[in-house]
Design a protein around this motif. Structure first.
Motif, PDB file in Angstrom:
ATOM      1  N   ASN A   1      34.121  32.688  64.795  1.00 27.56           N
ATOM      2  CA  ASN A   1      33.019  33.552  64.399  1.00 27.56           C
ATOM      3  C   ASN A   1      32.585  33.104  62.976  1.00 27.56           C
ATOM      4  OD1 ASN A   1      32.581  34.990  66.905  1.00 27.56           O
ATOM      5  ND2 ASN A   1      33.901  36.686  66.193  1.00 27.56           N
ATOM      6  N   LYS A   2      33.112  32.207  62.526  1.00 28.44           N
ATOM      7  CA  LYS A   2      32.798  31.593  61.068  1.00 28.44           C
ATOM      8  C   LYS A   2      32.495  30.046  61.386  1.00 28.44           C
ATOM      9  CE  LYS A   2      35.361  30.570  56.813  1.00 28.44           C
ATOM     10  NZ  LYS A   2      36.634  30.688  56.262  1.00 28.44           N
ATOM     11  N   PRO A   3      31.454  29.582  60.898  1.00 27.43           N
ATOM     12  CA  PRO A   3      31.212  28.180  61.171  1.00 27.43           C
ATOM     13  C   PRO A   3      32.455  27.082  60.337  1.00 27.43           C
ATOM     14  CG  PRO A   3      29.780  29.169  59.503  1.00 27.43           C
ATOM     15  CD  PRO A   3      30.544  30.245  59.965  1.00 27.43           C
ATOM     16  N   ILE A   4      32.770  26.191  61.113  1.00 27.31           N
ATOM     17  CA  ILE A   4      33.721  25.373  60.491  1.00 27.31           C
ATOM     18  C   ILE A   4      33.361  23.939  60.241  1.00 27.31           C
ATOM     19  CG2 ILE A   4      36.196  24.647  60.419  1.00 27.31           C
ATOM     20  CD1 ILE A   4      36.762  27.407  61.915  1.00 27.31           C
ATOM     21  N   LYS A   5      33.318  23.394  59.321  1.00 27.90           N
ATOM     22  CA  LYS A   5      32.937  21.738  59.486  1.00 27.90           C
ATOM     23  C   LYS A   5      34.024  20.958  58.773  1.00 27.90           C
ATOM     24  CE  LYS A   5      27.827  22.512  59.469  1.00 27.90           C
ATOM     25  NZ  LYS A   5      26.577  22.254  58.715  1.00 27.90           N
ATOM     26  N   THR A   6      34.854  21.423  57.957  1.00 23.29           N
ATOM     27  CA  THR A   6      35.906  20.786  57.246  1.00 23.29           C
ATOM     28  C   THR A   6      37.222  21.552  57.398  1.00 23.29           C
ATOM     29  OG1 THR A   6      35.748  21.721  55.068  1.00 23.29           O
ATOM     30  CG2 THR A   6      34.313  19.857  55.774  1.00 23.29           C
ATOM     31  N   CYS A   7      38.172  20.807  57.112  1.00 24.75           N
ATOM     32  CA  CYS A   7      39.714  21.641  57.233  1.00 24.75           C
ATOM     33  C   CYS A   7      39.670  22.659  56.160  1.00 24.75           C
ATOM     34  CB  CYS A   7      40.779  20.585  56.799  1.00 24.75           C
ATOM     35  SG  CYS A   7      42.347  20.965  56.812  1.00 24.75           S
ATOM     36  N   ALA A   8      39.086  22.413  55.098  1.00 21.70           N
ATOM     37  CA  ALA A   8      38.918  23.496  54.025  1.00 21.70           C
ATOM     38  C   ALA A   8      38.286  24.715  54.385  1.00 21.70           C
ATOM     39  CB  ALA A   8      38.265  22.942  52.647  1.00 21.70           C
ATOM     40  N   ASP A   9      37.273  24.596  55.513  1.00 23.49           N
ATOM     41  CA  ASP A   9      36.693  25.827  55.777  1.00 23.49           C
ATOM     42  C   ASP A   9      37.338  26.690  56.426  1.00 23.49           C
ATOM     43  OD1 ASP A   9      34.350  24.906  54.715  1.00 23.49           O
ATOM     44  OD2 ASP A   9      33.657  24.004  56.790  1.00 23.49           O
ATOM     45  N   MET A  10      38.576  26.222  56.938  1.00 24.46           N
ATOM     46  CA  MET A  10      39.570  27.391  57.535  1.00 24.46           C
ATOM     47  C   MET A  10      40.539  28.100  56.691  1.00 24.46           C
ATOM     48  SD  MET A  10      40.866  24.882  60.817  1.00 24.46           S
ATOM     49  CE  MET A  10      41.546  26.493  61.842  1.00 24.46           C
ATOM     50  N   LYS A  11      40.350  27.887  55.313  1.00 24.09           N
ATOM     51  CA  LYS A  11      41.130  28.563  54.485  1.00 24.09           C
ATOM     52  C   LYS A  11      40.798  30.014  54.543  1.00 24.09           C
ATOM     53  CE  LYS A  11      42.688  28.708  49.810  1.00 24.09           C
ATOM     54  NZ  LYS A  11      42.734  28.061  48.319  1.00 24.09           N
ATOM     55  N   GLY A  12      41.992  30.716  54.828  1.00 25.56           N
ATOM     56  CA  GLY A  12      42.044  32.393  54.921  1.00 25.56           C
ATOM     57  C   GLY A  12      41.472  32.755  56.356  1.00 25.56           C
ATOM     58  N   LEU A  13      41.073  31.811  57.198  1.00 18.63           N
ATOM     59  CA  LEU A  13      40.469  32.167  58.459  1.00 18.63           C
ATOM     60  C   LEU A  13      41.516  32.946  59.291  1.00 18.63           C
ATOM     61  CD1 LEU A  13      38.389  31.838  60.573  1.00 18.63           C
ATOM     62  CD2 LEU A  13      39.644  29.910  61.333  1.00 18.63           C
ATOM     63  N   LYS A  14      41.322  34.163  59.947  1.00 17.84           N
ATOM     64  CA  LYS A  14      42.332  34.678  60.734  1.00 17.84           C
ATOM     65  C   LYS A  14      42.357  34.186  62.260  1.00 17.84           C
ATOM     66  CE  LYS A  14      40.677  38.764  59.839  1.00 17.84           C
ATOM     67  NZ  LYS A  14      40.247  40.099  59.856  1.00 17.84           N
ATOM     68  N   ILE A  15      43.142  33.359  62.586  1.00 15.31           N
ATOM     69  CA  ILE A  15      43.030  32.827  63.954  1.00 15.31           C
ATOM     70  C   ILE A  15      44.495  33.126  64.681  1.00 15.31           C
ATOM     71  CG2 ILE A  15      44.268  30.324  62.804  1.00 15.31           C
ATOM     72  CD1 ILE A  15      42.616  28.977  64.617  1.00 15.31           C
ATOM     73  N   ARG A  16      44.176  33.361  65.923  1.00 14.73           N
ATOM     74  CA  ARG A  16      45.253  33.491  67.147  1.00 14.73           C
ATOM     75  C   ARG A  16      45.745  32.219  67.382  1.00 14.73           C
ATOM     76  NH1 ARG A  16      46.956  31.937  72.349  1.00 14.73           N
ATOM     77  NH2 ARG A  16      48.661  33.147  72.575  1.00 14.73           N
ATOM     78  N   VAL A  17      47.003  31.942  67.262  1.00 16.98           N
ATOM     79  CA  VAL A  17      47.609  30.578  67.692  1.00 16.98           C
ATOM     80  C   VAL A  17      48.935  30.883  68.485  1.00 16.98           C
ATOM     81  CG1 VAL A  17      48.631  28.349  67.035  1.00 16.98           C
ATOM     82  CG2 VAL A  17      46.790  29.368  65.567  1.00 16.98           C
ATOM     83  N   PRO A  18      49.290  30.329  69.573  1.00 23.33           N
ATOM     84  CA  PRO A  18      50.671  30.721  70.275  1.00 23.33           C
ATOM     85  C   PRO A  18      51.788  30.359  69.212  1.00 23.33           C
ATOM     86  CG  PRO A  18      49.295  29.088  71.500  1.00 23.33           C
ATOM     87  CD  PRO A  18      48.597  29.115  70.334  1.00 23.33           C
TER      88      PRO A  18
END
Length: 325
Positions: free
Chosen positions: A155-172
């Protein structure tokens, strides 16, 4: 009277012999997996079961048990050794629990695309890794099916690896799956797969990662704004036969089972590739933003941050896979 008894006895003996012969002529086998009946992995397995029956003149009757009917993925892997199943479809992450090096295929950005994965299955490094698994467990990997490339929805735009900082993501909760998001600074949450839609809907997490086919099938696109083509894992499934069954088969039957399993894997792979190719446009039509990213930047971050040894993988195996054309 004696003549009648003799005839009756002879008929009874003949019937018993026929029943015994028939009983030994047909071997019943169980083939298990965790996928839904609508998915290519199931339809190809059902085709393979029937085809093996035909090519062995009915000597084998294989019943396919989909959708975790014989247990979750951990259960059916254990079932190969316990004798509760004869064949399964399962990911290398589960094979890696017995023989860790085979799990190197889950290290992010190991494969360039589906064709690279399929080329790997014909390589010497594949033969060595599958032999290592067979030596450790006794079980035989007959075929590999392409599962799809894992991408990120958010739900947040991501263009670079750094854009994922702090992102709450579900991963197995599988170490290799966690590697890319954590290397990019995301906060990972191991929410049960069945609860992912609700977690995205209510904001418990902002993002998740899966192949496009899964994002479509589970309708995650309804509760996400962006599809980010991170392509971090080119995923696959193995068709595995129990060591006990493999030992019992004649050379001729081993050849039949292997050829049919590989033909079934090719059928499912083709279907997955076709479905995947249509989905970027599908998501755009649904109003989502689809973003291409510089995968080299993500890959370099993972390589700097996550060691192969932390997963008991061997970097030399990964380098040999990189060299496969």
């Amino acid at each position: 009277m004696l003549k009648k008894l003799t005839i009756a006895f002879a008929a009874s003996a003949a019937a018993l012999l026929a029943a015994t012969t028939s009983g030994t002529a047909q071997t019943k086998l169980k083939w298990a997996h965790v996928y839904e009946t609508s998915e290519p992995f199931h339809t190809a397995s059902v085709w393979a079961a029937g085809e093996i029956g035909k090519r062995t003149n009915g000597r084998y009757q294989i019943d396919v048990y989909p959708a975790s009917q014989l247990g979750k993925e951990t259960d059916i892997n254990q079932g190969l050794s316990l004798g509760s199943v004869d064949m399964i479809i399962s990911g290398s992450s589960f094979a890696a629990k017995s023989f860790p090096p085979i799990g190197v295929t889950y290290y992010p950005y190991t494969f360039r695309d589906a064709d690279h994965l399929l080329a790997y299955t014909k390589s010497d490094v594949f033969k060595e890794l599958t032999k290592g698994y067979e030596d450790k467990t006794g079980h035989r990997i007959l075929a590999v099916t392409y599962y799809g490339v894992r991408h990120t929805s958010s739900n947040k735009p991501i263009k670079t690896c750094a854009d994922m900082k702090g992102l709450k993501i579900r991963v197995p909760d599988v170490p290799a799956y966690l590697a890319m998001p954590r290397a990019c600074g995301a906060n990972t949450a191991p929410i049960a797969f069945a609860e992912v839609y609700l977690a995205l809907q209510n904001g418990t997490v902002e993002a998740q990662e899966n192949p496009l086919t899964t994002i479509e099938a589970k309708k995650f696109y309804e509760v996400q704004k962006h599809i980010v083509l991170t392509g971090h894992i080119v995923d696959h499934l193995n068709t595995v036969m129990s060591g006990a069954l493999w030992k019992k088969l004649s050379e001729e039957d081993r050849k039949i089972f292997t050829e049919v399993a590989q033909e079934a894997a090719a059928k499912a792979t083709a279907e997955i590739k076709t479905n995947e190719a249509k989905l970027v446009d599908f998501f755009k039509q649904k109003g989502l933003t689809v973003t291409e990213v510089n995968k080299d930047e993500f890959r370099d971050t993972v390589l700097k941050t996550v060691s192969f040894e932390s997963f008991d993988y061997r970097k030399a195996d990964w380098e040999r896979i990189q060299a496969v054309k």
